[in-house]
Write an enzyme that holds these catalytic residues in place. Structure first.
Site, PDB file in Angstrom:
ATOM      1  N   ARG A  81       1.285  13.734   7.665  1.00  0.00           N
ATOM      2  CA  ARG A  81       2.054  14.045   8.877  1.00  0.00           C
ATOM      3  C   ARG A  81       3.498  14.448   8.585  1.00  0.00           C
ATOM      4  O   ARG A  81       4.185  14.990   9.444  1.00  0.00           O
ATOM      5  CB  ARG A  81       2.009  12.829   9.833  1.00  0.00           C
ATOM      6  CG  ARG A  81       0.663  12.668  10.519  1.00  0.00           C
ATOM      7  CD  ARG A  81       0.471  11.270  11.107  1.00  0.00           C
ATOM      8  NE  ARG A  81       0.077  10.272  10.090  1.00  0.00           N
ATOM      9  CZ  ARG A  81      -0.229   9.013  10.351  1.00  0.00           C
ATOM     10  NH1 ARG A  81      -0.176   8.580  11.593  1.00  0.00           N
ATOM     11  NH2 ARG A  81      -0.572   8.176   9.383  1.00  0.00           N
ATOM     12  N   LYS A 112      36.770  15.909 -14.327  1.00  0.00           N
ATOM     13  CA  LYS A 112      35.420  15.701 -14.863  1.00  0.00           C
ATOM     14  C   LYS A 112      35.538  14.920 -16.159  1.00  0.00           C
ATOM     15  O   LYS A 112      36.344  15.293 -17.013  1.00  0.00           O
ATOM     16  CB  LYS A 112      34.729  17.035 -15.112  1.00  0.00           C
ATOM     17  CG  LYS A 112      33.268  16.863 -15.478  1.00  0.00           C
ATOM     18  CD  LYS A 112      32.797  17.799 -16.564  1.00  0.00           C
ATOM     19  CE  LYS A 112      33.216  17.355 -17.945  1.00  0.00           C
ATOM     20  NZ  LYS A 112      32.664  18.147 -19.037  1.00  0.00           N
ATOM     21  N   ASN A 146      38.433  23.295 -21.402  1.00  0.00           N
ATOM     22  CA  ASN A 146      37.688  22.305 -22.187  1.00  0.00           C
ATOM     23  C   ASN A 146      36.405  22.888 -22.755  1.00  0.00           C
ATOM     24  O   ASN A 146      35.767  22.260 -23.584  1.00  0.00           O
ATOM     25  CB  ASN A 146      37.370  21.078 -21.333  1.00  0.00           C
ATOM     26  CG  ASN A 146      36.594  21.433 -20.084  1.00  0.00           C
ATOM     27  OD1 ASN A 146      36.872  22.446 -19.434  1.00  0.00           O
ATOM     28  ND2 ASN A 146      35.623  20.624 -19.740  1.00  0.00           N
ATOM     29  N   TYR A 147      36.049  24.082 -22.339  1.00  0.00           N
ATOM     30  CA  TYR A 147      34.749  24.654 -22.715  1.00  0.00           C
ATOM     31  C   TYR A 147      34.975  25.999 -23.368  1.00  0.00           C
ATOM     32  O   TYR A 147      35.638  26.873 -22.796  1.00  0.00           O
ATOM     33  CB  TYR A 147      33.904  24.797 -21.442  1.00  0.00           C
ATOM     34  CG  TYR A 147      32.500  25.276 -21.658  1.00  0.00           C
ATOM     35  CD1 TYR A 147      31.684  24.687 -22.626  1.00  0.00           C
ATOM     36  CD2 TYR A 147      31.968  26.291 -20.875  1.00  0.00           C
ATOM     37  CE1 TYR A 147      30.380  25.119 -22.794  1.00  0.00           C
ATOM     38  CE2 TYR A 147      30.670  26.718 -21.039  1.00  0.00           C
ATOM     39  CZ  TYR A 147      29.869  26.136 -22.010  1.00  0.00           C
ATOM     40  OH  TYR A 147      28.585  26.560 -22.180  1.00  0.00           O
ATOM     41  N   LEU A 166       0.851  -1.200   0.000  1.00  0.00           N
ATOM     42  CA  LEU A 166       0.000   0.000   0.000  1.00  0.00           C
ATOM     43  C   LEU A 166       0.883   1.246   0.000  1.00  0.00           C
ATOM     44  O   LEU A 166       1.686   1.456   0.913  1.00  0.00           O
ATOM     45  CB  LEU A 166      -0.929   0.008   1.211  1.00  0.00           C
ATOM     46  CG  LEU A 166      -1.792  -1.243   1.414  1.00  0.00           C
ATOM     47  CD1 LEU A 166      -2.953  -0.922   2.353  1.00  0.00           C
ATOM     48  CD2 LEU A 166      -2.327  -1.799   0.110  1.00  0.00           C
ATOM     49  N   ALA A 167       0.730   2.046  -1.042  1.00  0.00           N
ATOM     50  CA  ALA A 167       1.633   3.188  -1.213  1.00  0.00           C
ATOM     51  C   ALA A 167       0.913   4.380  -1.827  1.00  0.00           C
ATOM     52  O   ALA A 167       1.519   5.215  -2.476  1.00  0.00           O
ATOM     53  CB  ALA A 167       2.801   2.769  -2.111  1.00  0.00           C
ATOM     54  N   ALA A 168      -0.396   4.452  -1.603  1.00  0.00           N
ATOM     55  CA  ALA A 168      -1.169   5.503  -2.281  1.00  0.00           C
ATOM     56  C   ALA A 168      -1.327   6.764  -1.442  1.00  0.00           C
ATOM     57  O   ALA A 168      -1.707   7.808  -1.955  1.00  0.00           O
ATOM     58  CB  ALA A 168      -2.545   4.963  -2.661  1.00  0.00           C
ATOM     59  N   ASN A 195       5.795   7.755   9.731  1.00  0.00           N
ATOM     60  CA  ASN A 195       4.712   8.720   9.486  1.00  0.00           C
ATOM     61  C   ASN A 195       5.165  10.152   9.674  1.00  0.00           C
ATOM     62  O   ASN A 195       4.571  11.070   9.127  1.00  0.00           O
ATOM     63  CB  ASN A 195       3.545   8.463  10.436  1.00  0.00           C
ATOM     64  CG  ASN A 195       2.935   7.088  10.216  1.00  0.00           C
ATOM     65  OD1 ASN A 195       2.649   6.710   9.095  1.00  0.00           O
ATOM     66  ND2 ASN A 195       2.780   6.337  11.283  1.00  0.00           N
TER      67      ASN A 195
HETATM   68  C1  UD1 Z   1      -1.741   1.739   9.845  1.00  0.00           C
HETATM   69  C2  UD1 Z   1      -2.719   0.778  10.531  1.00  0.00           C
HETATM   70  C3  UD1 Z   1      -2.332   0.636  11.993  1.00  0.00           C
HETATM   71  C4  UD1 Z   1      -0.915   0.112  12.078  1.00  0.00           C
HETATM   72  C5  UD1 Z   1       0.057   1.017  11.301  1.00  0.00           C
HETATM   73  C6  UD1 Z   1       1.412   0.343  11.208  1.00  0.00           C
HETATM   74  C7  UD1 Z   1      -4.845   1.046   9.334  1.00  0.00           C
HETATM   75  C8  UD1 Z   1      -6.202   1.623   9.355  1.00  0.00           C
HETATM   76  N1  UD1 Z   1      -4.073   1.284  10.392  1.00  0.00           N
HETATM   77  O1  UD1 Z   1      -1.897   3.024  10.434  1.00  0.00           O
HETATM   78  O2  UD1 Z   1      -3.207  -0.297  12.624  1.00  0.00           O
HETATM   79  O3  UD1 Z   1      -0.541   0.054  13.453  1.00  0.00           O
HETATM   80  O4  UD1 Z   1      -0.402   1.238   9.960  1.00  0.00           O
HETATM   81  O5  UD1 Z   1       2.364   1.155  10.572  1.00  0.00           O
HETATM   82  O6  UD1 Z   1      -4.497   0.361   8.377  1.00  0.00           O
HETATM   83  N2  UD1 Z   1      -2.514   3.902   2.072  1.00  0.00           N
HETATM   84  C9  UD1 Z   1      -3.032   3.651   0.827  1.00  0.00           C
HETATM   85  N3  UD1 Z   1      -4.297   4.060   0.536  1.00  0.00           N
HETATM   86  C10 UD1 Z   1      -5.069   4.705   1.439  1.00  0.00           C
HETATM   87  C11 UD1 Z   1      -4.541   4.943   2.735  1.00  0.00           C
HETATM   88  C12 UD1 Z   1      -3.258   4.514   3.017  1.00  0.00           C
HETATM   89  O7  UD1 Z   1      -2.353   3.075  -0.034  1.00  0.00           O
HETATM   90  O8  UD1 Z   1      -6.214   5.051   1.094  1.00  0.00           O
HETATM   91  C13 UD1 Z   1      -1.126   3.459   2.373  1.00  0.00           C
HETATM   92  C14 UD1 Z   1      -0.213   4.576   2.825  1.00  0.00           C
HETATM   93  O9  UD1 Z   1       0.459   5.167   1.719  1.00  0.00           O
HETATM   94  C15 UD1 Z   1       0.752   3.858   3.746  1.00  0.00           C
HETATM   95  C16 UD1 Z   1      -0.039   2.672   4.269  1.00  0.00           C
HETATM   96  O10 UD1 Z   1      -1.166   2.546   3.441  1.00  0.00           O
HETATM   97  O11 UD1 Z   1       1.896   3.393   3.070  1.00  0.00           O
HETATM   98  C17 UD1 Z   1      -0.477   2.854   5.709  1.00  0.00           C
HETATM   99  O12 UD1 Z   1      -1.274   4.020   5.834  1.00  0.00           O
HETATM  100  P1  UD1 Z   1      -1.075   5.049   7.036  1.00  0.00           P
HETATM  101  O13 UD1 Z   1      -2.000   6.184   6.818  1.00  0.00           O
HETATM  102  O14 UD1 Z   1       0.351   5.352   7.204  1.00  0.00           O
HETATM  103  O15 UD1 Z   1      -1.611   4.178   8.246  1.00  0.00           O
HETATM  104  P2  UD1 Z   1      -1.252   4.355   9.795  1.00  0.00           P
HETATM  105  O16 UD1 Z   1      -2.038   5.488  10.328  1.00  0.00           O
HETATM  106  O17 UD1 Z   1       0.205   4.368   9.978  1.00  0.00           O
HETATM  107 CA    CA Z   2       1.937   4.516   8.618  1.00  0.00          CA
END
Ligand code: UD1
Ligand code: CA
Length: 477
Positions: A26, A365, A400-401, A19-21, A241
């Protein structure tokens, strides 16, 4: 031919979703969270590296959304797949969006792109545990002294594997606030059960998001098995975060890297002062002095020495090379037993061959310096090819330039360039030739000849003495 062993259990077809969206509010940054760097690499790149050690890249999917194209191009070379979550409505929503890509698999593992310390061993362990428990969902947990910000684990009974629910920080009851076991954000799911219940997620919570963590109570209530495995190393679960958390992860990663190199036979003086990126390699018996930075894809051979405060970016450094204090080296190759510094600067595209010497305040260089050649003091060589056993005197500068294009200077084997020479490119100095000190070389110099191009010296005997006496006489008036 040996017969296929049909009694072996079929390894379930496994996908890993990362998950990276998310935006990473923060961090208060204009750059997407997962591209912030720790250990010299984006958070997401670390997670992908761990995932692709467990399953082929074609079975890894990053869920991207915020600044999707930037994120995709930063990690595209890994060969993984991507799923677009154009609206980020929570970690559960991310998996709803990825359903089409993930549903064909038996097992779906989920990692969070902002938790980069995860190792392939732990991912594998989580999968094995999940399979051995025949669980619907398995999650990784850790016991943290300060669990603030993480989801907490409510077990069915203390000491048992089974989990009743994961409760997010904002929804904790006073009693639950005492729980130190946290949700790491790494899961294994039975794909069929995940997708047959995922629509039961709701946005009825503090953030109005679909929390993936709610799958624990949903599956548990539906009488499916939800179990937790505690991580061996509490650090592995850390998520970045905030800037402070990123710095903590970075420090942890760099110290671990130093320990790994020391285990492999590298001497590091004051490791806590060195900055060594994750992908750097160093051979045994090399000594790294305090304050060194080895970054990017730098590779150092064995028995080399890297002096204090040298900053080396993606260079290859040979065995027994000596890099003295304060060198800045980028995208260059330094061969065995070469010596650089103190205070040499190699800009991209240089090669310093075996036993060559580059000294203080020398800048190169796109320049190759052949075996045994020397440029020891106060010199600039750009777009230059120096042969073997040549000597470039102090203060030599290549021009050189010309304001429009760059031109090459060629200094062949055995050439001696006197101090303070100016070499106006394009120009070639033939094998074994001499350039007299302070010459401005504008034309090619044939092999074995002398080029001499400076104003003839005039000496006026007694001139200084006469000047002093004149001044003295004037004062006396
Ligand atoms: C989340 C967990 C929490 C856990 C913690 C561990 C949930 C609701 N909570 O909280 O229980 O202790 O991670 O690090 O899952 N992301 C998406 N799409 C979205 C939202 C988030 O891809 O719509 C991705 C973010 O980019 C991130 C990851 O999911 O890489 C986690 O999301 P983040 O908002 O950081 O969750 P936490 O509040 O840290
Ligand atoms: Ca997180």
């Amino acid at each position: 031919m040996p017969k296929a062993n049909n009694t072996q259990p079929r390894v379930p077809k496994t996908a890993i979703a990362i998950l990276a969206a998310g935006r990473g509010t923060r961090l208060k940054s204009k750059h997407p969270k997962v591209l912030h760097e720790v250990g010299g690499k984006p958070l997401l790149a670390h997670v992908i590296a761990a995932a692709t050690k467990v399953v082929p890249a074609s079975d890894v999917f990053a869920i991207i959304g915020h600044e999707a194209e930037r994120v995709r191009s930063a990690v595209a070379a890994s060969g993984i797949g991507f799923v677009l979550q154009s609206q980020q409505r929570g970690t559960g929503h991310a998996l709803m969006v990825a359903r089409k890509a993930l549903a064909p698999y038996d097992l779906v593992m989920v990692l969070y792109g902002d938790a980069p310390l995860i190792t392939s061993q732990t991912i594998q362990q989580l999968r094995d545990f999940h399979l051995s428990k025949k669980a619907a969902m398995t999650l990784l947990t850790a016991r943290l002294e300060n669990p603030g910000g993480y989801g907490r684990i409510v077990r069915k009974k203390a000491g048992r594997d089974d989990v009743k629910a994961i409760v997010e920080q904002k929804n904790l009851t006073p009693a639950q606030q005492k729980i130190h076991e946290i949700n790491a954000g790494f899961y294994a799911f039975d794909a069929k059960l995940l997708f047959s219940h995922i629509e039961e997620l709701s946005t009825d919570n503090h953030h109005g998001e679909f929390y993936l963590t709610d799958m624990a109570s949903i599956l548990a209530k539906a009488k499916h098995r939800v179990v937790a495995l505690q991580a061996r190393d509490d650090y592995e679960v850390l998520g970045g975060n905030t800037r402070a958390e990123l710095s903590e992860i970075d420090q942890h990663m760099r110290l671990a890297k130093c320990r790994q190199l020391m285990d492999e036979g590298v001497t590091i003086l004051y490791p806590e002062m060195c900055v060594i990126d994750s992908d750097v390699e160093v051979g045994a018996d090399t000594v790294i002095e305090p304050g060194v930075q080895l970054r990017g894809t730098t590779r150092v051979g064995s028995d080399a020495r890297i002096g204090s405060y040298s900053v080396i970016l993606s260079c290859e450094i040979g065995d027994e090379a000596l890099i003295q204090t304060g060198c800045v080296l980028e995208h260059s190759v330094i061969r065995a037993r070469a010596s650089l510094g103190p205070y040499s600067h190699l800009r991209p595209g240089c090669e310093v061959c075996e036993e060559a010497h580059i000294g203080n305040f020398v800048e190169l260089k796109k320049t190759r310096v052949g075996k045994g050649s020397k440029a020891n003091h106060l010199t600039y060589l750009g777009d230059t090819d120096v042969g073997e056993n040549a000597n470039v005197g102090a203060g030599t500068i290549t021009c050189n330039y010309d304001g429009v294009s760059k031109h090459k200077t060629i200094i062949e084997d055995g050439v001696f360039v006197g101090s303070d020479s100016i070499l106006i490119a394009p120009v070639r100095i033939g094998k074994g030739a001499y350039v007299a000190a302070a010459t401005t070389v504008t034309e090619d110099v044939p092999p074995d000849s002398l080029a001499l191009g400076r104003a003839r010296q005039i000496v006026k005997e007694g001139w200084a003495k006469a000047k002093r006496e004149k001044a003295k006489a004037q004062k006396a008036k």
